[in-house]
Structure formats: structure tokens, C-alpha cells
Scaffold this motif. Structure first.
Motif, PDB file in Angstrom:
ATOM      1  N   CYS A  37       0.867  -1.172   0.000  1.00 13.22           N
ATOM      2  CA  CYS A  37       0.000   0.000   0.000  1.00 13.22           C
ATOM      3  C   CYS A  37       0.899   1.216   0.000  1.00 13.22           C
ATOM      4  O   CYS A  37       1.657   1.449   0.941  1.00 13.22           O
ATOM      5  N   LEU A  38       0.854   1.970  -1.105  1.00 12.81           N
ATOM      6  CA  LEU A  38       1.675   3.169  -1.215  1.00 12.81           C
ATOM      7  C   LEU A  38       0.785   4.374  -0.937  1.00 12.81           C
ATOM      8  O   LEU A  38      -0.284   4.514  -1.530  1.00 12.81           O
ATOM      9  N   GLY A  39       1.211   5.231  -0.033  1.00 14.32           N
ATOM     10  CA  GLY A  39       0.466   6.453   0.242  1.00 14.32           C
ATOM     11  C   GLY A  39       1.030   7.592  -0.590  1.00 14.32           C
ATOM     12  O   GLY A  39       2.239   7.734  -0.715  1.00 14.32           O
ATOM     13  N   ILE A  40       0.143   8.385  -1.187  1.00 18.03           N
ATOM     14  CA  ILE A  40       0.592   9.557  -1.930  1.00 18.03           C
ATOM     15  C   ILE A  40      -0.009  10.764  -1.228  1.00 18.03           C
ATOM     16  O   ILE A  40      -1.225  10.939  -1.198  1.00 18.03           O
ATOM     17  N   VAL A  41       0.850  11.589  -0.643  1.00 18.30           N
ATOM     18  CA  VAL A  41       0.381  12.707   0.164  1.00 18.30           C
ATOM     19  C   VAL A  41       0.703  14.011  -0.530  1.00 18.30           C
ATOM     20  O   VAL A  41       1.774  14.149  -1.120  1.00 18.30           O
ATOM     21  N   LEU A 184      -5.408  -1.142  -7.065  1.00 19.06           N
ATOM     22  CA  LEU A 184      -6.537  -0.259  -6.768  1.00 19.06           C
ATOM     23  C   LEU A 184      -5.969   1.124  -6.482  1.00 19.06           C
ATOM     24  O   LEU A 184      -5.111   1.297  -5.613  1.00 19.06           O
ATOM     25  N   ILE A 185      -6.459   2.109  -7.234  1.00 21.29           N
ATOM     26  CA  ILE A 185      -6.061   3.484  -6.969  1.00 21.29           C
ATOM     27  C   ILE A 185      -7.220   4.126  -6.219  1.00 21.29           C
ATOM     28  O   ILE A 185      -8.308   4.274  -6.762  1.00 21.29           O
ATOM     29  N   ALA A 186      -6.988   4.457  -4.961  1.00 25.66           N
ATOM     30  CA  ALA A 186      -8.060   5.030  -4.145  1.00 25.66           C
ATOM     31  C   ALA A 186      -7.785   6.518  -3.979  1.00 25.66           C
ATOM     32  O   ALA A 186      -6.865   6.913  -3.272  1.00 25.66           O
ATOM     33  N   ASP A 187      -8.551   7.361  -4.681  1.00 27.81           N
ATOM     34  CA  ASP A 187      -8.327   8.806  -4.661  1.00 27.81           C
ATOM     35  C   ASP A 187      -9.155   9.424  -3.542  1.00 27.81           C
ATOM     36  O   ASP A 187     -10.361   9.556  -3.655  1.00 27.81           O
ATOM     37  N   GLU A 188      -8.497   9.795  -2.483  1.00 21.94           N
ATOM     38  CA  GLU A 188      -9.155  10.398  -1.317  1.00 21.94           C
ATOM     39  C   GLU A 188     -10.432   9.648  -0.947  1.00 21.94           C
ATOM     40  O   GLU A 188     -11.516  10.211  -0.930  1.00 21.94           O
ATOM     41  N   PRO A 189     -10.318   8.348  -0.618  1.00 22.51           N
ATOM     42  CA  PRO A 189     -11.535   7.564  -0.419  1.00 22.51           C
ATOM     43  C   PRO A 189     -12.333   7.989   0.806  1.00 22.51           C
ATOM     44  O   PRO A 189     -13.515   7.698   0.894  1.00 22.51           O
ATOM     45  N   ALA A 217      -2.780   2.128  -4.247  1.00 22.01           N
ATOM     46  CA  ALA A 217      -2.198   3.466  -4.215  1.00 22.01           C
ATOM     47  C   ALA A 217      -3.226   4.349  -3.542  1.00 22.01           C
ATOM     48  O   ALA A 217      -4.306   4.588  -4.091  1.00 22.01           O
ATOM     49  N   LEU A 218      -2.908   4.795  -2.338  1.00 23.76           N
ATOM     50  CA  LEU A 218      -3.873   5.553  -1.542  1.00 23.76           C
ATOM     51  C   LEU A 218      -3.511   7.034  -1.604  1.00 23.76           C
ATOM     52  O   LEU A 218      -2.515   7.464  -1.036  1.00 23.76           O
ATOM     53  N   ILE A 219      -4.329   7.792  -2.335  1.00 26.04           N
ATOM     54  CA  ILE A 219      -4.077   9.221  -2.482  1.00 26.04           C
ATOM     55  C   ILE A 219      -4.809   9.946  -1.360  1.00 26.04           C
ATOM     56  O   ILE A 219      -6.007   9.751  -1.186  1.00 26.04           O
TER      57      ILE A 219
END
Lengths: 331, 296, 336
Positions: A37-41, A184-189, A217-219
Motif C-alpha cells: 500500500c503506497l500512500g501519496i500525500v 486499486l487506486i483510491a483517490d481520497e476515499p 495506491a492511496l491518495i
């Protein structure tokens, strides 16, 4: 990077606007490994969403990808035709949006929306007739059950407005996961959700990731979410990656002044009575940027050397930062 | 996420930005120019018209246009059954069409704005009463309603304006009411209340400027309708009375000779067509510029 | 004496009741957005009001200012009963009680310049003798909240979210109010900008001797700046007390779950968390008894039938729960 499911290199995505050329993503390299799980901040305008919209091939005009490579599971996505890209999207990688109410189609029942994805991508389904419909139905019920929506049979017939915000986010996750994507790309879920619901949704994503061995990828803009849910984190600022590394390292010992500033900006009960130290100023205009460090105007430690272009530098085995001071003794 | 720059030049106001968008639309600009030409024609009719529009000359009865056999270049578009110059009558007729169009829209929009603001902001019984009146008026077919009024009041310039404005105001009223209902819930309206502003201040100073764009757009679109309606009333003989030139009555006059003298009806008909078309296209350009919600 | 004393304040919304409903004999649907609330705010303190969306916290803030007319109850401000003031007296009172809004985009009239927006209170209350004085005062307050002098003739769309929030603050403060309802003033902002605005609000409070009712859904923010905290759930205050008490020793199960749900940077990896089942119930059909019982892991029969009373559980610390006496905490339950 070995073991990378998604590898983006030197991505540049620009938007031609009336006011000028906006370089929303400027030379971003990012890798998502299998199962992590990669966090993108980043804050608004940092380019975190545009980066992944580019990966999904969903950049809308006037935006376009100018250069860079996007390799997903061994295939170069930029070389694919729109038709091939559609086959990848939804089946191998899927994206959930921040606002579930507008991302779901209000005119279709939830069941129809899940079925749509299965229809388009699932080749294991029987080819036609009642058997196909039954298989789709069974898979849809299973998906809703998986994301924790009770009495899935009846709820499949309902429409998005009949669900609460948290439930809609779950439905969007169910649709995204219908074909068991690898990424799974989760954009500000959880940005639109209340904290108690936010915790439920994040845990759901975590559980499903482990169960499927999927990458996420958790944005997000919330460092707290990253700290608790991500293996690695990438911090973006004004279209560039400024720091990346293992979550514990980046949050425990941030090396880039922006990351440090972000962490110091979070109000915490533990800091009661002490003054808060905000980052002064605001994100620079992305039009016609100078080659200097993007954070220069807001940095408390800026010096003359920062006026030259700054490259990413390794400061640990898996820790990189875009700052001349990183790794040197702190001043 | 905001990608576009958020700090345009200091002097740029919303109005200026909208006008810039509008002037970038070439077709709309061309049509706006045509409308302006019609207005100039109406204003300066005595200088532009080659002849007196009401001067009859039975020797020139149904004289064809200048380029046809038997025509005269000084009577470019030919003459009608009483030998009056058609071009001159069209030039003067523009006065009637445009004056009535503008007058009706001005009256109707003023009433509509006030009624719509009151209904949308004050709600309660005010809204009930205004909305019911609007519903009832919308129930009548426009032209029949106007014919009825004209039949009761008798023909005449001011009566036409009254007959058309009587129903026309419901259109801006509905637009303003809808916009007001949305705007009144916005925080800046609440902020004004929190600061102690009166209802009048809130309606006229806070809400009105923000609902004006769609009203302007609707007003221009409706102006084309009003011009057609005026022509229809004149065609039916309920408009301005002869001998005053009006495009509708000119079309009507030529009906009897449509086979032997087609020009009598055709040219005023084309004048109506061009003006209405130009207004419509220009107002669509306005709509795209002022109210981007509607454009794709 | 408290600066603000709210007693039994309620705001109910009547559902639409059309002809068809009347013919079919349908009953009125009433949403009790704010129900029988008592609270006090002392001069110079920050009372944090926390709760999830739809709990009625914003409605409470607006009912106190009479931006939404309360259904019942009284609001006493500095000895005057705000709920019964006539329009002229209310207008005068508005100068002393102000509000800062959540949405930096919706809270400024897009057709007015900053000078007009910020100067409006001066104009309405006749606080400036002439145009020049008004402009001078506007420039001064704008400079204080961190806008550049050359910016006051610009329009709101020419500013970023954080700057717009500064304009909103300038407008609220220019009439020198004593009490301010801060309705989620930082929720729509980015983290770094959020910190700037919080720092600004705290500085201004100190300089101008302000009193805040600070509404937020973010426990970190409330925990950082509030002196006392009130926790709201479905129109009611379920727990209230000094911030240290609420953070260290939350007594209501809802407060406990709210606190455990907040992701914090200081925690890495998963931690013990109280899982609330389900969503907020529909406000049209609120649960009987304790409003929280449908989601509460500790609920017993009494919770379903009887509304709990507000009890004192410590100095200045109150809570409304049937199982307070057992001194349970949900985390114990979860680990048991």
C-alpha cells in the motif's frame, strides 16, 4: 525496481489553459510494488490525483501527457491503443473517486453498475443467456457482501441516493474490485466521510488488499491515514515528488522541509498551549515555474544553492528526498 | 483540485471575463452586429429610408423590385398595393418591432426580477401568491391570451406592449425565483444577515447582482419571441394601426397578391427572419459566455 | 457570569406537508436538528463543539445567532435574551456576535470587492464617518489578517482558499465583536493553510479578547485549541467537559469511539480501534431512548427505551449515558 507492479518514470502531464501552460505533473517517478500500500500525500495542486489519472489514461482535455513511461505489469501503457487501454482499466487496475455521490450513476441501480464492469471485463462468465445473468448476479451479491453491505440481494436493486455516504464509498470500492484488479487506486476515499465511517472504509480496503494480494495506491492529504495504513509514502509538492520512503522513516524522521512543515502543521492535542508552526505562504502558481526548488519561497531553511534545479537524492536505502540539505546535519 | 491559476490580473472582473469570452465567439459577434444594424436602421429611419413610407402612388401599384422587369432602382424592393415603397416601410417597421421588443422586455424583466426576488427570498405566502399567479398565466396559450387582451382593449402601440408584458414577466420571474432559491442558501447571504443587513439590502445588493446574468440571457432570447408575437398580432390586424408600417401587417397586406406580387409579403417576412435569427444566435453566444452551466 | 448561556435550545424543522399527506392523514415529520441543548461559554474561552456531519452542530451555532430562528429555548448573551430581541436590537446585537464560515468559496459575494465585503459591517452599523475612514479601517483589518494592501480592490475569485478565509475573518472582526461562532473555519483548507488560519485565529483571540464557539468534526483541531469540549450526536450534547478530561478520560461510548477512530501520525501501524457498526440513523426516524443505542456496543435494554439524563461525572464534566456508573470503556470491552 524489482517486484514493481506499476512503474512510472519521468511523467510530465501539462494542461494548456488560457492563462498559460500548467505543468501539473513534472517529472514524477513512482513505483508501486506487488501487494503493498503506497500512500501519496500532498495538498491540492500537488499533482497527486493527476499523476494517477495519467496512469489510468483518464486525463481530460486540455490536459495531456507530454512525456514519460508508464509500465504496468510488464506492459507499456502509453503504447496501448484506447481500446486496449479500456481493457486494462477496470480489469487490471481500478480507481475509486473522492465523491461517491457524483462518481456513481444516479440513473442506474447499484446492481446494474457492478454488472456493467463484469460484462465488460470478466471473460470467465458464461457467454450468454440465463447462465450469464445468474453468474453476474452471483458475483455482484458476492462483491457487495465483501465490502460489508448487508442484505446484498435486495440492495442490488437500489439506487445510489438510497445509500449513505459511507455505503456509497463501499459500493464504489465494490465496483472497482469487481474484476479483482491487481492495482486499486483510491483517490481520497475517505475525505468526504465522517471519522467513524472513515475508519471502517480504510480497514475494509486494508482487509481486501491482504485477501487478494492486491496493490493499493492511496491518495490522501491526511498524514494520519498514511501513518496507519501505508507501507511506503510519497510526498508531492507542486507537481514533483519531494520525498519518498518507508512510512515510518518519512513520518518519523522527515528530511524534506516541506514534509517537516506538514507534520508540524497538524494540530494535535499533545501540542496544546504551544504555538503551531504553519508553513508560511502558499503553493506557487504552476504556470511558468522557475527551475529553482519549488518550495523555495516557503522554506524556512532556504539558501542560495536552492535557486538551482534540485534533483532527488538517496539519503537511505529506501529513502529519497529532493533537498540539498537532506542527509546533512540539521541546521 | 484547482489546476488553473487562481490569480488573474487584478483588473479582471467577472463581467469583463464574460465579455471577453463573448467577443471570442465570431458567429455571435456577427449576429450582434446585425442586430446593431437593425437598431441603427430603426433609430435613423428618416435619414435611411429613401421615400416617405406612407406616401401612396397608385401608378406604382405592385411595382416589382428594381432588378426585375418593370422595376425601378430607386424603389429597390418594389412597392405594395398602394404604391408605397417597401424598403422604406421595412426601415420604418423596424422601429415598431424593436421598440415594442425592448419596451416589453424592459417592463417584463423589471416586474419579473422584483416578483422573483420576493418569491424566492421571502418565501411563505408571498411565494405562494406569486407562484400561483405565474402558474395560472403559464396555463394560457400566449398568443390567444394576447389576442384576447387586444380584443378587449382595442389596438394601439401601448396596448400591445401591455398585452405582451402582461404575461411575459412570468418568464424572468421564474428564472429569478429559481436562482434566488439557490443563492439565498449561500453563506455570503447568511453572512450579510449575520452582519445585520436588512432584507432589502440582501435582495437588491447581495442576491440581485448574482442572479442577473441568466436574466440578461433570458431577456435577449425572449426579445426575439416578443418580436414574433408583435408581428403575429399585427398580421392579425390587432397591432399598430394603418398606415403605420409594421412588418406583421405588411406580410398580411401582401397575402392577397402572393402569386402575382410575391415581394410585398416576402421582404418584410425576411426582415423578421433575419432580426429574430440574429438575436437568437447572439443571445446563445451571451448564454455561453455568461452562464457556462448551459454550454457543453 | 457566563458571556453566553444557552438553555433548552431547540431547532426543529417541519417536513413538507402537502395536500396529499393531509388527505391520507400522514403525520407531520419533524426533524429535531437541535434538541433541548444547555450550554454556557465563559468570557475569553474557546468551547469546542464536535460531532459528525448531520449531528446539528452547525444548526446550533446558527440558532444561537438567530440566523436560524430557534423553535424554543433561550440564548442569553451578556445578560440580554437574544431570542426575544426586536429587529432593531437584534441588529445592534449582531455587531457583537459574529460568525466565520466553513466554505471560503461560498461565503464571499463574488460580485463585490474585498473592500466592499469587509467594509459592509461598518456601513450597516454606521461605524465609519465617511468613505475614507471606512477604507482606512478596512485596510487596517485586512493587513492584520495577512492580506497585502494592494489586494483590497480585488474580487474574491482572485484569491486562494486560505486568503478567502482571511477575508471572511476580517469581515467578522471589523466591527469588534466579542463572541464568534467559528463554523468549521479550517475544514475546507489544506493542512499547511489550516495551520496558518488556526494560528491566526488564536492570535486574534488573544489580541482582541475574543470568545469562540469553535465547531469542528476534527478532534485533533479541537484538542489543540479548545478549553472545553461539547460532543454532539443527533441533535443532543452527549458529553461536555474540560478538554483534558475529555481527551484523557472520555466517558460516553460515542466520544470514546470518535477518539479512537481518528488516524494520528504519532501512531504507526494498526491500533486498537472501537468499531461502530452501521451508519447514523435517519434524523426523520430517530431511535427511541438513547439516540446512540443503534450503534453502541454497550447498549442494554434500558438504552432502547429510556433517554439517559445528563449526569456530572467530574468537575465540570457531564455525560448522558445509562452505563456511566459501571465506568466501562469500550476499549476494555474490545480487549475483553
Amino acid at each position: 525496481m524489482k517486484d514493481a507492479l506499476l512503474e512510472v518514470r519521468d511523467l510530465r502531464t501539462v494542461f494548456e489553459t488560457r492563462a498559460g501552460r500548467v505543468c501539473a505533473v513534472d517529472g514524477v517517478s513512482v513505483a508501486v510494488r506487488r501487494g503493498e500500500c503506497l500512500g501519496i500525500v500532498g495538498e491540492s495542486g500537488s499533482g497527486k490525483s493527476v499523476t494517477f489519472a495519467s496512469v489510468m489514461g483518464l486525463v481530460k482535455a486540455p490536459g495531456r501527457i507530454e512525456s514519460g513511461t508508464i509500465v504496468f505489469d510488464g506492459r507499456d501503457l502509453r503504447g496501448l491503443s484506447p481500446r486496449q487501454m479500456r481493457a486494462v482499466r477496470g480489469r487490471d487496475m481500478a480507481m475509486t473517486m473522492q465523491d461517491a455521490l457524483t462518481a456513481l450513476n444516479p440513473a442506474l441501480s447499484v446492481g446494474e453498475q457492478i454488472a456493467e464492469v463484469l460484462e465488460a471485463h470478466d471473460e470467465t462468465l458464461p457467454t450468454r443467456g440465463a447462465a450469464r445473468r445468474a453468474a453476474i448476479r452471483k458475483a455482484s451479491v458476492e462483491m457487495l457482501g465483501l465490502v460489508g453491505i448487508p442484505s446484498a440481494e435486495t440492495r442490488l436493486r437500489q439506487y445510489p441516493h438510497e445509500f449513505s455516504g459511507g455505503m456509497r464509498q463501499r459500493i464504489m470500492i465494490a465496483i472497482a474490485l469487481a474484476c479483482r484488479p491487481k492495482l486499486l487506486i483510491a483517490d481520497e476515499p475517505t475525505t468526504a466521510l465522517d471519522v467513524t465511517i472513515q475508519a471502517q472504509v480504510l480497514e475494509l480496503i486494508s482487509d481486501i488488499r491482504k485477501e487478494f494480494g492486491m496493490s493499493v495506491a492511496l491518495i490522501t492529504h491526511d498524514l494520519g491515514v498514511v501513518a496507519e495504513h501505508c507501507d511506503r509514502v510519497m510526498v508531492m509538492y507542486a507537481g514533483q515528488v519531494v520525498e519518498e520512503g518507508l512510512t515510518a522513516e518519512v513520518i518519523g524522521a522527515p528530511k524534506h522541509p516541506y514534509t517537516q512543515g506538514l507534520l508540524a502543521s497538524i494540530p494535535r492535542p499533545a501540542l496544546r498551549g504551544e504555538p503551531i508552526h504553519p508553513i508560511e505562504g502558499q503553493v506557487p502558481d504552476l504556470i511558468d515555474l522557475e527551475p529553482q526548488c519549488r518550495f523555495y519561497s516557503r522554506c524556512s531553511q532556504r539558501r542560495e544553492r536552492c535557486l538551482a534545479p534540485i534533483e532527488m537524492r538517496a539519503i537511505g536505502p529506501a529513502h529519497n528526498a529532493r533537498c540539498i540539505l537532506a542527509g546533512e546535519e540539521e541546521t | 483540485m484547482s489546476l488553473a491559476a487562481e490569480t488573474p490580473a487584478a483588473s479582471e472582473t467577472i463581467l469583463r471575463r464574460n465579455l471577453a469570452t463573448f467577443s471570442g465567439n465570431r458567429l455571435a459577434m456577427l449576429c450582434a452586429l446585425i442586430v446593431v444594424l437593425f437598431v441603427v436602421m430603426a433609430v435613423f429611419a428618416p435619414w435611411i429610408a429613401p421615400h416617405d413610407p406612407n406616401e401612396t402612388d397608385l401608378f406604382r401599384r405592385l411595382q416589382p423590385p428594381g432588378w426585375m422587369a418593370g422595376g425601378e432602382w430607386s424603389y429597390f424592393l418594389g412597392c405594395d398595393a398602394l404604391g408605397r415603397d417597401i424598403l422604406s416601410r421595412i426601415v420604418y417597421g423596424a422601429r415598431i418591432s424593436i421598440f415594442i421588443g425592448i419596451a416589453v422586455i424592459l417592463v417584463a424583466t423589471t416586474i419579473g426580477i422584483l416578483a422573483g426576488l420576493a418569491a424566492g427570498y421571502l418565501r411563505g405566502w408571498v411565494d405562494m401568491v406569486i407562484s400561483r399567479i405565474v402558474d395560472i398565466l403559464l396555463g394560457f396559450p400566449y398568443l390567444i391570451f394576447a389576442i384576447g387582451l387586444m380584443a378587449m382593449m382595442g389596438p394601439g402601440l401601448w396596448n400591445i406592449i401591455f398585452a405582451l408584458a402582461y404575461k411575459e414577466w412570468v418568464i424572468p420571474a421564474r428564472v429569478v425565483r429559481g436562482e434566488t432559491l439557490v443563492t439565498r442558501e449561500l453563506e455570503y447571504v447568511e453572512a450579510a444577515r449575520a452582519l445585520g443587513a436588512s432584507r432589502g439590502h440582501i435582495m437588491l445588493r447581495e442576491i440581485l447582482p448574482n442572479v442577473l446574468s441568466p436574466v440578461i440571457v433570458v431577456a435577449t432570447i425572449r426579445m426575439a419571441h416578443v418580436i414574433i408575437l408583435e408581428a403575429s398580432l399585427s398580421f392579425l390586424g390587432l397591432g399598430v394601426q394603418p398606415p403605420t408600417a409594421s412588418w406583421g401587417s405588411m406580410v398580411s397586406d401582401g397575402r392577397a397578391f402572393i402569386l402575382e406580387a410575391w415581394w410585398v409579403s416576402t421582404f418584410p417576412g425576411l426582415a423578421i427572419l433575419f432580426l429574430v435569427l440574429a438575436i437568437n444566435v447572439a443571445s446563445q453566444g451571451l448564454r455561453d459566455a455568461f452562464d457556462p452551466r448551459f454550454s457543453e | 457570569m457566563s458571556l453566553l448561556k444557552v438553555e433548552g435550545l431547540s431547532k426543529h424543522y417541519q417536513g413538507k406537508h402537502g395536500l396529499f399527506d393531509r388527505l391520507t392523514g400522514a403525520r407531520h415529520t419533524v426533524v429535531r436538528a437541535v434538541n433541548e441543548i444547555d450550554l454556557t461559554v465563559e468570557k475569553g474561552e474557546i468551547l469546542g463543539l464536535i460531532g459528525e456531519s448531520g449531528c446539528g452542530k452547525s444548526t446550533l451555532g446558527r440558532a444561537i445567532l438567530r440566523l436560524h430562528e430557534p423553535t424554543s429555548g433561550t440564548v442569553n448573551f451578556d445578560g440580554a435574551n437574544v431570542t426575544t430581541l426586536d429587529p432593531a436590537a437584534l441588529k445592534a446585537m449582531r455587531r457583537r456576535m459574529q460568525i466565520i464560515f466553513q466554505d471560503p468559496y461560498a461565503c464571499l459575494n463574488p460580485r463585490r470587492t474585498v473592500a466592499e465585503i469587509v467594509g459592509l459591517p461598518l456601513k450597516l452599523h454606521g461605524l465609519a464617518a465617511n468613505e475614507a475612514e471606512q477604507r482606512e479601517k478596512v485596510a487596517a483589518i485586512c493587513a492584520r489578517v495577512g492580506l497585502k494592501p494592494g489586494q483590497i480592490d480585488r474580487y474574491p475569485h482572485q484569491f486562494s482558499g486560505g486568503q478567502r478565509q482571511r477575508i471572511g475573518i476580517a469581515r467578522a472582526l471589523i466591527s469588534h465583536p466579542e463572541f464568534i461562532v467559528c463554523d468549521e473555519p479550517v475544514s475546507a483548507l489544506d493542512v499547511s493553510i489550516q495551520a496558518q488560519i488556526i494560528a491566526l485565529l488564536l492570535e486574534l483571540k488573544r489580541e482582541m479578547g475574543l470568545t469562540y464557539l469553535f465547531i469542528s468534526h476534527d478532534i485533533s483541531v479541537i484538542g489543540y485549541l479548545a478549553d472545553r469540549v461539547a460532543v454532539m450526536y443527533m441533535g443532543q450534547i452527549v458529553e461536555m467537559g474540560p478538554v483534558e478530561q475529555i481527551l484523557a478520560n472520555p466517558r460516553h461510548p460515542y466520544t470514546q469511539s470518535l477518539m479512537s477512530a481518528v488516524p494520528e501520525v504519532d501512531h504507526s501501524g494498526p491500533r486498537k480501534r472501537i468499531k461502530l457498526s452501521g451508519d447514523l440513523p435517519s434524523p426523520l426516524r430517530p431511535p427511541t431512548g438513547c439516540k446512540f443505542h443503534t450503534r453502541c456496543p454497550l447498549a442494554v435494554d434500558a438504552c432502547r427505551s429510556q433517554q439517559p439524563d445528563i449526569e456530572t461525572v467530574g468537575p465540570g464534566h457531564t455525560a448522558a449515558c445509562h452505563r456511566l456508573a459501571e465506568k466501562l470503556t469500550l476499549l476494555d470491552e474490545a480487549s475483553a
